[in-house]
Motif scaffolding. Structure first.
Motif, PDB file in Angstrom:
ATOM      1  N   ARG A   1       0.820  -1.214   0.000  1.00 19.39           N
ATOM      2  CA  ARG A   1       0.000   0.000   0.000  1.00 19.39           C
ATOM      3  C   ARG A   1       0.852   1.261   0.000  1.00 19.39           C
ATOM      4  N   GLY A   2       2.165   1.081  -0.014  1.00 23.17           N
ATOM      5  CA  GLY A   2       3.077   2.223   0.018  1.00 23.17           C
ATOM      6  C   GLY A   2       3.338   2.800  -1.354  1.00 23.17           C
ATOM      7  N   VAL A   3       4.054   3.884  -1.358  1.00 27.00           N
ATOM      8  CA  VAL A   3       4.458   4.574  -2.583  1.00 27.00           C
ATOM      9  C   VAL A   3       5.956   4.841  -2.465  1.00 27.00           C
ATOM     10  N   VAL A   4       6.669   4.692  -3.570  1.00 19.33           N
ATOM     11  CA  VAL A   4       8.100   4.964  -3.597  1.00 19.33           C
ATOM     12  C   VAL A   4       8.338   6.196  -4.457  1.00 19.33           C
ATOM     13  N   VAL A   5       9.114   7.147  -3.948  1.00 15.58           N
ATOM     14  CA  VAL A   5       9.550   8.304  -4.726  1.00 15.58           C
ATOM     15  C   VAL A   5      11.031   8.088  -4.986  1.00 15.58           C
ATOM     16  N   ASP A   6      11.375   7.855  -6.257  1.00 11.75           N
ATOM     17  CA  ASP A   6      12.736   7.507  -6.660  1.00 11.75           C
ATOM     18  C   ASP A   6      13.427   8.732  -7.240  1.00 11.75           C
ATOM     19  N   PHE A   7      14.567   9.093  -6.655  1.00 12.22           N
ATOM     20  CA  PHE A   7      15.316  10.265  -7.090  1.00 12.22           C
ATOM     21  C   PHE A   7      16.533   9.892  -7.936  1.00 12.22           C
ATOM     22  N   SER A   8      16.493   8.736  -8.600  1.00 17.60           N
ATOM     23  CA  SER A   8      17.633   8.286  -9.398  1.00 17.60           C
ATOM     24  C   SER A   8      17.831   9.098 -10.666  1.00 17.60           C
ATOM     25  N   GLY A   9      16.774   9.624 -11.221  1.00 15.51           N
ATOM     26  CA  GLY A   9      16.868  10.371 -12.482  1.00 15.51           C
ATOM     27  C   GLY A   9      16.840  11.871 -12.266  1.00 15.51           C
ATOM     28  N   GLU A  10      16.607  12.579 -13.367  1.00 17.19           N
ATOM     29  CA  GLU A  10      16.579  14.044 -13.308  1.00 17.19           C
ATOM     30  C   GLU A  10      15.381  14.550 -12.514  1.00 17.19           C
ATOM     31  N   THR A  11      14.269  13.858 -12.634  1.00 16.22           N
ATOM     32  CA  THR A  11      13.072  14.246 -11.879  1.00 16.22           C
ATOM     33  C   THR A  11      12.611  13.052 -11.058  1.00 16.22           C
ATOM     34  N   PRO A  12      11.989  13.302  -9.929  1.00 15.61           N
ATOM     35  CA  PRO A  12      11.507  12.188  -9.104  1.00 15.61           C
ATOM     36  C   PRO A  12      10.435  11.375  -9.832  1.00 15.61           C
ATOM     37  N   VAL A  13      10.493  10.039  -9.661  1.00 12.24           N
ATOM     38  CA  VAL A  13       9.512   9.138 -10.246  1.00 12.24           C
ATOM     39  C   VAL A  13       8.745   8.489  -9.102  1.00 12.24           C
ATOM     40  N   VAL A  14       7.412   8.586  -9.158  1.00  9.99           N
ATOM     41  CA  VAL A  14       6.559   8.031  -8.120  1.00  9.99           C
ATOM     42  C   VAL A  14       5.987   6.712  -8.604  1.00  9.99           C
ATOM     43  N   THR A  15       6.166   5.654  -7.791  1.00  6.62           N
ATOM     44  CA  THR A  15       5.689   4.318  -8.135  1.00  6.62           C
ATOM     45  C   THR A  15       4.887   3.773  -6.963  1.00  6.62           C
ATOM     46  N   ASP A  16       3.720   3.209  -7.263  1.00  5.55           N
ATOM     47  CA  ASP A  16       2.943   2.545  -6.216  1.00  5.55           C
ATOM     48  C   ASP A  16       3.659   1.277  -5.793  1.00  5.55           C
ATOM     49  N   GLY A  17       3.435   0.873  -4.507  1.00  3.26           N
ATOM     50  CA  GLY A  17       4.026  -0.370  -3.998  1.00  3.26           C
ATOM     51  C   GLY A  17       3.463  -1.560  -4.717  1.00  3.26           C
ATOM     52  N   PRO A  18       3.928  -2.768  -4.488  1.00  5.35           N
ATOM     53  CA  PRO A  18       4.976  -3.058  -3.504  1.00  5.35           C
ATOM     54  C   PRO A  18       6.354  -2.722  -4.048  1.00  5.35           C
TER      55      PRO A  18
END
Length: 128
Positions: A53-70
């Motif tokens: 049920r979580g969300v991941v905000v990934d800062f690996s690229g130029e802009t943050p990418v939001v991905t639903d869990g798992p």
């Protein structure tokens, strides 16, 4: 006194084992919390919802990418914490060893940095 966080870490397998006997696990955890309250060392305790049920905000690229869990490719999950006010790392470890954990799970013990240990921003320069 310093504060320490006991971070509960588990895997899919340990979480499944805990859920298989959830009533027993919750009762044992409740007793552990009562012990810490009686000793006047518990400041806070929280468990986290299912990682699906979580969300991941990934800062690996130029802009943050939001991905639903798992989460992907995660071997250990942060399941919750206890925040303790104790005299030493040794005392925090002693409390951690008393936790009624499922075999295979872990508790990470970390001291919480005090405000004077964190770099402060200079108001005049805006820099740390």
């Amino acid at each position: 006194m310093p504060r320490y966080m006991l971070i509960m870490r588990g895997t899919d397998e340990t979480n499944a084992a805990m859920m298989a006997s959830i009533d027993e696990a919750m009762a044992a955890t409740g007793r552990f919390i009562e012990e810490m309250m009686k000793a006047d060392v518990l400041l806070a305790a929280e468990g986290l919802d299912d990682p699906g049920r979580g969300v991941v905000v990934d800062f690996s690229g130029e802009t943050p990418v939001v991905t639903d869990g798992p989460y992907g490719e995660t071997r250990e999950l942060f399941g919750g914490y206890f925040l303790l006010d104790v005299a030493s790392t040794q005392e925090a470890v002693e409390w951690a060893t008393r936790f009624p954990a499922v075999p295979g799970s872990k508790i990470e013990v970390r001291r919480v940095a005090e405000a004077d240990e964190v770099p402060q921003v200079s108001e005049s320069s805006g820099q740390v």
